[in-house]
Design an enzyme around this catalytic site. Structure first.
Site, PDB file in Angstrom:
ATOM      1  N   ASP A  77     152.051   2.548 -28.745  1.00 53.83           N
ATOM      2  CA  ASP A  77     151.108   1.571 -29.284  1.00 53.83           C
ATOM      3  C   ASP A  77     151.235   0.254 -28.521  1.00 53.83           C
ATOM      4  O   ASP A  77     151.242  -0.825 -29.105  1.00 53.83           O
ATOM      5  CB  ASP A  77     151.392   1.371 -30.778  1.00 53.83           C
ATOM      6  CG  ASP A  77     150.231   0.683 -31.480  1.00 53.83           C
ATOM      7  OD1 ASP A  77     149.092   0.776 -30.979  1.00 53.83           O
ATOM      8  OD2 ASP A  77     150.464   0.038 -32.518  1.00 53.83           O
ATOM      9  N   TYR A 130     151.964  -1.743 -40.055  1.00 56.13           N
ATOM     10  CA  TYR A 130     152.927  -1.147 -40.980  1.00 56.13           C
ATOM     11  C   TYR A 130     153.237  -2.020 -42.186  1.00 56.13           C
ATOM     12  O   TYR A 130     153.921  -1.582 -43.100  1.00 56.13           O
ATOM     13  CB  TYR A 130     154.215  -0.810 -40.223  1.00 56.13           C
ATOM     14  CG  TYR A 130     153.959   0.119 -39.055  1.00 56.13           C
ATOM     15  CD1 TYR A 130     153.709   1.470 -39.279  1.00 56.13           C
ATOM     16  CD2 TYR A 130     153.930  -0.362 -37.762  1.00 56.13           C
ATOM     17  CE1 TYR A 130     153.442   2.323 -38.222  1.00 56.13           C
ATOM     18  CE2 TYR A 130     153.669   0.486 -36.695  1.00 56.13           C
ATOM     19  CZ  TYR A 130     153.422   1.822 -36.932  1.00 56.13           C
ATOM     20  OH  TYR A 130     153.159   2.664 -35.888  1.00 56.13           O
ATOM     21  N   GLY A 131     152.766  -3.246 -42.180  1.00 58.48           N
ATOM     22  CA  GLY A 131     153.032  -4.107 -43.323  1.00 58.48           C
ATOM     23  C   GLY A 131     153.107  -5.565 -42.919  1.00 58.48           C
ATOM     24  O   GLY A 131     152.766  -5.947 -41.805  1.00 58.48           O
ATOM     25  N   VAL A 132     153.576  -6.362 -43.887  1.00 54.83           N
ATOM     26  CA  VAL A 132     153.612  -7.823 -43.695  1.00 54.83           C
ATOM     27  C   VAL A 132     154.869  -8.221 -42.923  1.00 54.83           C
ATOM     28  O   VAL A 132     155.922  -7.603 -43.071  1.00 54.83           O
ATOM     29  CB  VAL A 132     153.610  -8.514 -45.077  1.00 54.83           C
ATOM     30  CG1 VAL A 132     153.714 -10.022 -44.947  1.00 54.83           C
ATOM     31  CG2 VAL A 132     152.348  -8.139 -45.841  1.00 54.83           C
ATOM     32  N   VAL A 133     154.733  -9.251 -42.081  1.00 59.17           N
ATOM     33  CA  VAL A 133     155.898  -9.772 -41.349  1.00 59.17           C
ATOM     34  C   VAL A 133     156.182 -11.193 -41.841  1.00 59.17           C
ATOM     35  O   VAL A 133     155.276 -12.035 -41.913  1.00 59.17           O
ATOM     36  CB  VAL A 133     155.634  -9.789 -39.827  1.00 59.17           C
ATOM     37  CG1 VAL A 133     156.858 -10.317 -39.082  1.00 59.17           C
ATOM     38  CG2 VAL A 133     155.272  -8.393 -39.325  1.00 59.17           C
ATOM     39  N   LEU A 142     154.179 -14.394 -41.389  1.00 60.15           N
ATOM     40  CA  LEU A 142     153.741 -14.587 -39.995  1.00 60.15           C
ATOM     41  C   LEU A 142     152.439 -13.848 -39.723  1.00 60.15           C
ATOM     42  O   LEU A 142     151.664 -14.216 -38.856  1.00 60.15           O
ATOM     43  CB  LEU A 142     154.821 -14.081 -39.039  1.00 60.15           C
ATOM     44  CG  LEU A 142     156.107 -14.910 -38.998  1.00 60.15           C
ATOM     45  CD1 LEU A 142     157.217 -14.157 -38.289  1.00 60.15           C
ATOM     46  CD2 LEU A 142     155.834 -16.242 -38.306  1.00 60.15           C
ATOM     47  N   GLY A 143     152.235 -12.784 -40.466  1.00 63.83           N
ATOM     48  CA  GLY A 143     151.011 -12.008 -40.264  1.00 63.83           C
ATOM     49  C   GLY A 143     151.188 -10.619 -40.839  1.00 63.83           C
ATOM     50  O   GLY A 143     152.242 -10.283 -41.387  1.00 63.83           O
ATOM     51  N   GLU A 144     150.133  -9.836 -40.731  1.00 58.01           N
ATOM     52  CA  GLU A 144     150.209  -8.475 -41.236  1.00 58.01           C
ATOM     53  C   GLU A 144     149.790  -7.530 -40.136  1.00 58.01           C
ATOM     54  O   GLU A 144     148.774  -7.750 -39.470  1.00 58.01           O
ATOM     55  CB  GLU A 144     149.312  -8.292 -42.466  1.00 58.01           C
ATOM     56  CG  GLU A 144     149.431  -6.893 -43.030  1.00 58.01           C
ATOM     57  CD  GLU A 144     148.869  -6.762 -44.437  1.00 58.01           C
ATOM     58  OE1 GLU A 144     148.278  -7.755 -44.930  1.00 58.01           O
ATOM     59  OE2 GLU A 144     149.000  -5.673 -45.009  1.00 58.01           O
TER      60      GLU A 144
HETATM   61  N1  ATP Z   1     159.888 -10.549 -33.887  1.00 52.62           N
HETATM   62  C1  ATP Z   1     158.883 -11.351 -34.205  1.00 52.62           C
HETATM   63  N2  ATP Z   1     158.995 -12.683 -34.080  1.00 52.62           N
HETATM   64  C2  ATP Z   1     157.968 -13.505 -34.396  1.00 52.62           C
HETATM   65  N3  ATP Z   1     156.763 -13.080 -34.842  1.00 52.62           N
HETATM   66  C3  ATP Z   1     156.602 -11.756 -34.997  1.00 52.62           C
HETATM   67  C4  ATP Z   1     157.635 -10.818 -34.702  1.00 52.62           C
HETATM   68  N4  ATP Z   1     157.167  -9.563 -34.937  1.00 52.62           N
HETATM   69  C5  ATP Z   1     155.907  -9.716 -35.365  1.00 52.62           C
HETATM   70  N5  ATP Z   1     155.560 -11.018 -35.409  1.00 52.62           N
HETATM   71  C6  ATP Z   1     154.263 -11.575 -35.808  1.00 52.62           C
HETATM   72  O1  ATP Z   1     153.902 -11.031 -37.070  1.00 52.62           O
HETATM   73  C7  ATP Z   1     152.515 -10.709 -37.096  1.00 52.62           C
HETATM   74  C8  ATP Z   1     152.348  -9.251 -37.487  1.00 52.62           C
HETATM   75  O2  ATP Z   1     153.013  -8.465 -36.512  1.00 52.62           O
HETATM   76  P1  ATP Z   1     152.891  -6.905 -36.434  1.00 52.62           P
HETATM   77  O3  ATP Z   1     153.682  -6.457 -35.254  1.00 52.62           O
HETATM   78  O4  ATP Z   1     153.256  -6.302 -37.741  1.00 52.62           O
HETATM   79  O5  ATP Z   1     151.362  -6.662 -36.267  1.00 52.62           O
HETATM   80  P2  ATP Z   1     150.399  -6.901 -35.066  1.00 52.62           P
HETATM   81  O6  ATP Z   1     151.214  -6.907 -33.796  1.00 52.62           O
HETATM   82  O7  ATP Z   1     149.567  -8.106 -35.363  1.00 52.62           O
HETATM   83  O8  ATP Z   1     149.472  -5.645 -35.134  1.00 52.62           O
HETATM   84  P3  ATP Z   1     149.932  -4.127 -34.952  1.00 52.62           P
HETATM   85  O9  ATP Z   1     150.722  -3.735 -36.121  1.00 52.62           O
HETATM   86  O10 ATP Z   1     148.654  -3.417 -34.869  1.00 52.62           O
HETATM   87  O11 ATP Z   1     150.755  -4.074 -33.681  1.00 52.62           O
HETATM   88  C9  ATP Z   1     151.974 -11.038 -35.731  1.00 52.62           C
HETATM   89  O12 ATP Z   1     151.355 -12.305 -35.772  1.00 52.62           O
HETATM   90  C10 ATP Z   1     153.194 -11.087 -34.847  1.00 52.62           C
HETATM   91  O13 ATP Z   1     153.053 -11.985 -33.759  1.00 52.62           O
END
Ligand code: ATP
Length: 418
Positions: free
Chosen positions: A136, A25-28, A20-22
């Site tokens: 954050d 803290y890491g990859v999601v 979904l993205g990074e």
């Molecule tokens: N519970 C979730 N359901 C769907 N998508 C998610 C979920 N959590 C995170 N994502 C998606 O995964 C990606 C990475 O999310 P993540 O929270 O790790 O980083 P971020 O929000 O892009 O940046 P940061 O870590 O600086 O907050 C984003 O595109 C986010 O929308």
């Protein structure tokens, strides 16, 4: 032996789909929970590569985060170590508030804005009551579910895994939501940091663009001071004792009421109280929720009636892909305490490409104590928040020899049936 088997069993519960993205803290990943058939989001946190090893407190606190259950908080449903990484499993969400704000096909009525900010504050209030800070907050951490429910993501992670590393590109955006006490290096922060960030998000909902877009920490303070006026010692007595305090040239407050002409008087009053400089005088989340803004007309829109974009495109992290390396922050670092920064008039008007204006000469600067300030200056409040979790996070670390033991402990903890 048994440890490895158990780990695999837990991990095998989830079928990984696309990235979904990074984030910080890491990859999601998107994944399917084979036990429930539900779609989930799994955040893979690289603990194995950390030089200092796994954080002991982290493992305990992750367990505590699992207990945080509220309609406005993303639920952490599971956590397990796998191949040297810690995996956190969250309920899957369709989109986020940043996508709502940036989508200019979406019209946000005053009632819609009230609903989004109320859900944000409700989620914060729940966690603050449990003595957990977010630290954050930003629009892309406010996720939106299929029924329009807004839920705070990444709660407590900053405390568990330490302050995000601001060298990463996506952290460029996080600065815009940082409270002035954090920018001045305070170690004694409290729930007020989340209130400031929520105020920035409130402002962004009203303006439909980020309010204070600093290009460095110094520039961020400059933007804040240009907007609200340089704080006087009477407004914020503890400011001068903060570790990274530097003297800024006095700037009067800007015409904020005009900038927020779209806001009702109640909305503007609440916004001003959330933007109070002194964290001890800043309105609390609970007080904000009790502000008359939320009971005066129009009432907040029901979540399921809120306008929102189509579910996010898959495998795209818009923050990272939007990042322009030419706009990377430039931190000018003259010697501490011997520098003076001149907030630039008008520079808070949404221009992120301004560079810092730093003047090394201490001279004619006066922050006149008791000097009368703005007509927009928020009314000071008398609540003392210092009783509220103002101690810095305690993050002892362990070496890799202890990691196996912790891994086992974590598995046992999270194997308990719900
Ligand atoms: N519970 C979730 N359901 C769907 N998508 C998610 C979920 N959590 C995170 N994502 C998606 O995964 C990606 C990475 O999310 P993540 O929270 O790790 O980083 P971020 O929000 O892009 O940046 P940061 O870590 O600086 O907050 C984003 O595109 C986010 O929308």
């Amino acid at each position: 032996m048994g440890e490895v088997d158990t780990s695999k069993k837990v991990a095998d519960r989830y079928l990984k789909r696309e990235v979904l993205g990074e984030g910080t803290y890491g990859v999601v990943y998107k994944a399917i929970d084979t036990q429930t058939g539900q779609t989930v989001a799994i955040k893979k946190i690289r603990v194995g590569k950390q030089k200092e090893g796994v954080n002991v407190t982290a493992l305990r606190e992750i367990k505590l985060l699992k207990e945080l259950k509220d309609p406005n908080i993303i639920e952490l449903t599971d956590a397990f170590p796998h191949k040297g990484n810690l995996h956190l499993v969250f309920e899957f969400m369709e989109t986020d508030l940043e996508a709502v704000i940036r989508n200019h096909n979406i019209v946000l009525s005053p009632a819609d804005i009230k609903s989004y900010i109320q859900m944000t504050l409700k989620g914060l209030a729940f966690c603050h009551k449990k003595w957990v800070l977010h630290r954050d907050m930003k629009p892309n951490n406010l996720l939106i579910g299929p029924n329009g429910q807004l839920k705070l993501a990444d709660f407590g992670l900053a405390r568990v895994f330490g302050s995000p590393d601001r060298r990463f590109t996506h952290q460029v955006f996080a600065r815009w939501y940082r409270a002035p006490e954090l920018l001045f290096g305070t170690k004694q922060y409290g729930p007020g940091v989340d209130v400031w960030a929520a105020a920035c998000i409130f402002a962004e909902l009203l303006l439909r663009q980020p309010f204070l877009q600093g290009t460095s920490d110094i520039d961020q303070l400059g933007k804040i001071f240009a907007a609200f006026g340089t704080p006087t010692p009477s407004q914020w007595p503890d400011m001068v004792y903060l570790p990274d305090y530097v003297e800024y040239q006095y700037a009067p407050p800007s015409a904020l009421r005009k900038k927020f002409s779209m806001a009702s008087d109640d909305a503007f009053d609440l916004l001003s109280k959330m933007f109070t400089y002194d964290p001890k005088a800043r309105i609390s989340v609970q007080q904000a929720l009790e502000h008359r803004y939320f009971t005066s007309a129009p009432l907040p829109t029901d979540p399921d009636k809120l306008p929102r974009p189509a579910p996010k495109r898959e495998s795209v992290n818009s923050k990272a892909s939007d990042f322009n390396p030419n706009e990377a922050p430039t931190v000018l670092s003259p010697p501490r305490k011997s520098r003076r920064v001149m907030p630039e008039r008008g520079s808070f008007e949404g221009n992120a490409s301004q560079v810092d204006k730093v003047d090394d000469h201490i001279g004619d600067i006066r922050l006149a104590a008791g000097e009368s300030t703005s007509r927009n200056e928020p009314a000071p409040m008398s609540v003392d928040f210092s009783i509220f979790g103002a101690k810095p996070p305690n993050r002892p670390t362990i070496n890799s020899a202890d990691r196996t033991h912790l891994k086992r402990k974590l598995e046992l903890d999270f194997q308990q049936p719900e």
